[in-house]
Design a protein around this motif. Sequence first.
Motif, PDB file in Angstrom:
ATOM      1  N   VAL A 106     -30.392  79.092 -50.899  1.00 46.10           N
ATOM      2  CA  VAL A 106     -30.899  80.336 -50.303  1.00 46.10           C
ATOM      3  C   VAL A 106     -32.115  80.001 -49.445  1.00 46.10           C
ATOM      4  O   VAL A 106     -33.073  79.387 -49.930  1.00 46.10           O
ATOM      5  CB  VAL A 106     -31.290  81.350 -51.397  1.00 46.10           C
ATOM      6  N   GLU A 111     -36.314  84.529 -49.037  1.00 49.62           N
ATOM      7  CA  GLU A 111     -37.104  84.831 -50.229  1.00 49.62           C
ATOM      8  C   GLU A 111     -38.478  85.366 -49.848  1.00 49.62           C
ATOM      9  O   GLU A 111     -38.987  86.319 -50.464  1.00 49.62           O
ATOM     10  CB  GLU A 111     -37.254  83.574 -51.089  1.00 49.62           C
ATOM     11  N   ARG A 129     -31.234  86.626 -54.004  1.00 49.25           N
ATOM     12  CA  ARG A 129     -30.822  85.227 -54.178  1.00 49.25           C
ATOM     13  C   ARG A 129     -29.420  85.103 -54.780  1.00 49.25           C
ATOM     14  O   ARG A 129     -28.593  84.330 -54.284  1.00 49.25           O
ATOM     15  CB  ARG A 129     -31.834  84.488 -55.052  1.00 49.25           C
ATOM     16  N   LEU A 132     -26.528  85.995 -52.404  1.00 54.00           N
ATOM     17  CA  LEU A 132     -26.330  84.961 -51.396  1.00 54.00           C
ATOM     18  C   LEU A 132     -25.724  83.698 -52.002  1.00 54.00           C
ATOM     19  O   LEU A 132     -24.944  82.990 -51.348  1.00 54.00           O
ATOM     20  CB  LEU A 132     -27.664  84.628 -50.721  1.00 54.00           C
ATOM     21  N   ALA A 133     -26.089  83.397 -53.244  1.00 56.78           N
ATOM     22  CA  ALA A 133     -25.576  82.196 -53.907  1.00 56.78           C
ATOM     23  C   ALA A 133     -24.207  82.426 -54.538  1.00 56.78           C
ATOM     24  O   ALA A 133     -23.539  81.456 -54.919  1.00 56.78           O
ATOM     25  CB  ALA A 133     -26.568  81.735 -54.985  1.00 56.78           C
TER      26      ALA A 133
END
Length: 214
Positions: A106, A111, A129, A132-133
């Motif tokens: 990420v 962030e 996070r 997205l992961a």
Amino acid sequence: MSFSEYLSDRWPTILRMMAEHAEVVLIAVGIAAVVGIGLGVAVESRPALARLALALSGAMLTVPSLALFGLLIPLFGLGVTPTITALVLYAIFPILRNTITGLEGVPAAVEDAARGMGLGRLNTLVRVRMPLAWPVVLTGVRVATIMTVAIAAIAAAVAGPGLGELIFQGLARIGGANALNDTLAGTLGVAILALVLDLLFVVLSRLTTSRGIR
């Protein structure tokens, strides 16, 4: 008896074994996902702990499956419990590795933007996070599932449920009546089950991944 005649006669039993096989695999992968994702989130920001966790979980993959099933017999006896335990131990590594990889991938700028909007660490993890992961994490779960489908066949050595029973029966009676049919049916059943579960993960990925990152 030809293989087609064998399938016509035994298909209810084969389907039952396939369902049992899928059940133990999904239970094991579900447990491993909780452990692997939770552990990955906990150690991802601590490189030393992350390396240790990956080393320990990865070491399990070096243990031959038949040996691990045998080692679990004194602890859990025969049947479902040692089967699921062994599958969980094998499934944790790909899930843990992909969780750490996905979170590390990420972008820091994303962030920073989330924190700039007032999101705390937990909210940033849950709302930014992890989404997205998620494609990388889900790939780890997918790999773990396909891997354990194959390993679960060996669980018949400890009276585990599933298609491995057919394979072991056929190999034990090789040259006898329907021995080849048993082995072939069990092997094809494992391959078909792996393909079906893999396709389910393709669908799950499309349903659970944001359109913007597909």
